[in-house]
Motif scaffolding. Structure first.
Motif, PDB file in Angstrom:
ATOM      1  N   GLN A 139       4.310  12.333  -4.020  1.00  0.00           N
ATOM      2  CA  GLN A 139       4.563  13.706  -3.564  1.00  0.00           C
ATOM      3  C   GLN A 139       5.166  14.580  -4.659  1.00  0.00           C
ATOM      4  OE1 GLN A 139       6.668  12.357   0.254  1.00  0.00           O
ATOM      5  NE2 GLN A 139       5.711  14.281   0.848  1.00  0.00           N
ATOM      6  N   VAL A 140       5.737  13.949  -5.682  1.00  0.00           N
ATOM      7  CA  VAL A 140       6.234  14.714  -6.832  1.00  0.00           C
ATOM      8  C   VAL A 140       5.355  14.436  -8.058  1.00  0.00           C
ATOM      9  CG1 VAL A 140       8.570  15.030  -5.974  1.00  0.00           C
ATOM     10  CG2 VAL A 140       8.023  12.966  -7.284  1.00  0.00           C
ATOM     11  N   HIS A 141       4.079  14.136  -7.773  1.00  0.00           N
ATOM     12  CA  HIS A 141       3.048  14.007  -8.818  1.00  0.00           C
ATOM     13  C   HIS A 141       3.216  12.795  -9.709  1.00  0.00           C
ATOM     14  CE1 HIS A 141       3.355  18.299  -7.685  1.00  0.00           C
ATOM     15  NE2 HIS A 141       2.038  18.306  -7.806  1.00  0.00           N
ATOM     16  N   VAL A 142       3.938  11.769  -9.206  1.00  0.00           N
ATOM     17  CA  VAL A 142       4.112  10.538  -9.980  1.00  0.00           C
ATOM     18  C   VAL A 142       3.468   9.398  -9.189  1.00  0.00           C
ATOM     19  CG1 VAL A 142       5.756   8.911 -10.994  1.00  0.00           C
ATOM     20  CG2 VAL A 142       6.268  11.369 -10.985  1.00  0.00           C
ATOM     21  N   PRO A 143       2.316   8.893  -9.633  1.00  0.00           N
ATOM     22  CA  PRO A 143       1.587   7.890  -8.851  1.00  0.00           C
ATOM     23  C   PRO A 143       2.138   6.478  -9.024  1.00  0.00           C
ATOM     24  CG  PRO A 143       0.324   8.455 -10.802  1.00  0.00           C
ATOM     25  CD  PRO A 143       1.562   9.316 -10.829  1.00  0.00           C
ATOM     26  N   ASN A 156       8.050  -0.791  -4.936  1.00  0.00           N
ATOM     27  CA  ASN A 156       7.007  -1.771  -4.589  1.00  0.00           C
ATOM     28  C   ASN A 156       7.188  -2.324  -3.171  1.00  0.00           C
ATOM     29  OD1 ASN A 156       6.018  -1.497  -7.226  1.00  0.00           O
ATOM     30  ND2 ASN A 156       7.208  -3.244  -7.972  1.00  0.00           N
ATOM     31  N   PRO A 157       7.327  -1.462  -2.173  1.00  0.00           N
ATOM     32  CA  PRO A 157       7.567  -1.944  -0.808  1.00  0.00           C
ATOM     33  C   PRO A 157       6.341  -2.623  -0.196  1.00  0.00           C
ATOM     34  CG  PRO A 157       7.212   0.414  -0.787  1.00  0.00           C
ATOM     35  CD  PRO A 157       7.261   0.014  -2.235  1.00  0.00           C
ATOM     36  N   VAL A 158       6.616  -3.526   0.736  1.00  0.00           N
ATOM     37  CA  VAL A 158       5.567  -4.095   1.589  1.00  0.00           C
ATOM     38  C   VAL A 158       6.058  -4.028   3.030  1.00  0.00           C
ATOM     39  CG1 VAL A 158       4.594  -5.624  -0.162  1.00  0.00           C
ATOM     40  CG2 VAL A 158       6.423  -6.451   1.306  1.00  0.00           C
ATOM     41  N   ILE A 159       5.103  -3.916   3.955  1.00  0.00           N
ATOM     42  CA  ILE A 159       5.403  -3.768   5.385  1.00  0.00           C
ATOM     43  C   ILE A 159       4.564  -4.758   6.164  1.00  0.00           C
ATOM     44  CG2 ILE A 159       5.113  -2.241   7.387  1.00  0.00           C
ATOM     45  CD1 ILE A 159       5.573   0.120   5.700  1.00  0.00           C
ATOM     46  N   GLU A 160       5.149  -5.361   7.196  1.00  0.00           N
ATOM     47  CA  GLU A 160       4.317  -6.106   8.149  1.00  0.00           C
ATOM     48  C   GLU A 160       4.763  -5.782   9.565  1.00  0.00           C
ATOM     49  OE1 GLU A 160       4.935 -10.395   8.406  1.00  0.00           O
ATOM     50  OE2 GLU A 160       6.557 -10.175   6.965  1.00  0.00           O
ATOM     51  N   LEU A 203      -2.167  12.810  -4.023  1.00  0.00           N
ATOM     52  CA  LEU A 203      -1.810  12.347  -2.672  1.00  0.00           C
ATOM     53  C   LEU A 203      -2.910  11.517  -2.035  1.00  0.00           C
ATOM     54  CD1 LEU A 203      -0.228  15.637  -1.283  1.00  0.00           C
ATOM     55  CD2 LEU A 203       0.976  13.591  -2.088  1.00  0.00           C
ATOM     56  N   ARG A 204      -4.056  11.440  -2.706  1.00  0.00           N
ATOM     57  CA  ARG A 204      -5.221  10.782  -2.092  1.00  0.00           C
ATOM     58  C   ARG A 204      -5.521   9.400  -2.662  1.00  0.00           C
ATOM     59  NH1 ARG A 204      -8.059  15.913  -2.367  1.00  0.00           N
ATOM     60  NH2 ARG A 204      -9.163  15.203  -4.229  1.00  0.00           N
ATOM     61  N   ARG A 205      -4.806   9.007  -3.698  1.00  0.00           N
ATOM     62  CA  ARG A 205      -5.135   7.722  -4.319  1.00  0.00           C
ATOM     63  C   ARG A 205      -3.944   6.769  -4.252  1.00  0.00           C
ATOM     64  NH1 ARG A 205      -5.083  11.133  -9.499  1.00  0.00           N
ATOM     65  NH2 ARG A 205      -3.058  10.664 -10.431  1.00  0.00           N
ATOM     66  N   PRO A 206      -4.234   5.460  -4.214  1.00  0.00           N
ATOM     67  CA  PRO A 206      -3.144   4.485  -4.175  1.00  0.00           C
ATOM     68  C   PRO A 206      -2.278   4.589  -5.434  1.00  0.00           C
ATOM     69  CG  PRO A 206      -5.228   3.444  -3.603  1.00  0.00           C
ATOM     70  CD  PRO A 206      -5.563   4.820  -4.114  1.00  0.00           C
ATOM     71  N   ALA A 207      -0.972   4.469  -5.253  1.00  0.00           N
ATOM     72  CA  ALA A 207      -0.044   4.509  -6.380  1.00  0.00           C
ATOM     73  C   ALA A 207       0.011   3.144  -7.056  1.00  0.00           C
ATOM     74  CB  ALA A 207       1.331   4.928  -5.895  1.00  0.00           C
ATOM     75  N   LEU A 245       2.087   5.919  -0.521  1.00  0.00           N
ATOM     76  CA  LEU A 245       1.794   5.050  -1.675  1.00  0.00           C
ATOM     77  C   LEU A 245       0.371   4.510  -1.609  1.00  0.00           C
ATOM     78  CD1 LEU A 245       5.156   3.071  -1.830  1.00  0.00           C
ATOM     79  CD2 LEU A 245       4.598   5.323  -2.782  1.00  0.00           C
ATOM     80  N   GLU A 246      -0.242   4.638  -0.440  1.00  0.00           N
ATOM     81  CA  GLU A 246      -1.627   4.188  -0.244  1.00  0.00           C
ATOM     82  C   GLU A 246      -2.610   5.355  -0.272  1.00  0.00           C
ATOM     83  OE1 GLU A 246      -2.625   0.650   0.554  1.00  0.00           O
ATOM     84  OE2 GLU A 246      -0.832   0.694  -0.683  1.00  0.00           O
ATOM     85  N   GLY A 247      -2.095   6.554  -0.496  1.00  0.00           N
ATOM     86  CA  GLY A 247      -2.967   7.729  -0.517  1.00  0.00           C
ATOM     87  C   GLY A 247      -3.317   8.243   0.871  1.00  0.00           C
TER      88      GLY A 247
END
Ligand code: NI
Length: 182
Positions: free
Chosen positions: A52-56, A82-86, A14-18, A146-148
């Protein structure tokens, strides 16, 4: 299809970027999303991200209940790879959030009120939408996974982090939504 174990705050996944997904239509991604949908239905939440289900990997699912959108229509269950937000303007709002990876707790979190987001669905089609208020909040919360980043890391005032049950004794502040509902 299967119900997967949900990682809780403190687990390294949960702490690292996917990692980006190369092909949203790949069988392992379709399988992953099916399991995430089962897991979310079982847990009773409104959104879930693959870490959250252990798949980065950069995969998230969410829905918005009808009463949480201004038009009363809600948002149907959405899969974003692969979402992006602005953000579309500077406005932020404070609202209550909860998270399946932070069970029992709820907190008031500042988020962009108006965003644009896009990603791909499991057919490889582009999904591109504008979102406001709670819809925008849910997308930002799941994207952060997804960003940790977990929602307490976004809080400006940790005195507004609480066990949801205890808030029956009174809310520390007025903010959007209902504590612990998500
Ligand atoms: Ni969450």
């Amino acid at each position: 299809m299967a119900i997967l174990k949900i990682a809780r705050m403190g687990h390294p996944v949960l702490r690292r970027p996917a990692e980006p997904v190369e092909d949203p239509t790949a069988p392992e991604i379709v399988h992953l999303v099916a399991d995430m949908l089962d897991t979310l239905a079982d847990a009773g939440g409104i959104g879930l991200a693959a870490p959250q289900v252990h798949v980065p990997k950069r995969v998230m699912i969410f829905t918005v209940p009808p009463h949480r959108t201004a038009d009363g229509d809600g948002v149907a269950m959405t899969v974003l790879v692969n979402p992006v937000i602005e953000p579309l303007d500077e406005a932020k709002a404070l609202g209550w959030e909860a998270c399946l990876s932070v069970p029992g707790l709820t907190g008031a979190v500042p988020r962009w009120s108006h965003i644009r987001y896009r990603g791909h669905d499991l057919q490889g089609n582009l999904v591109a939408r504008e979102a406001r208020d709670f819809h925008a909040r849910v997308v930002q919360h799941e994207f952060d996974h997804l960003e940790g980043i977990l929602y307490p890391m976004r809080m400006a005032d940790l005195s507004l982090l609480a066990f949801a049950e205890e808030l029956k004794h009174g809310l520390p502040i007025e903010a959007d939504g209902t504590p612990g509902e998500d």
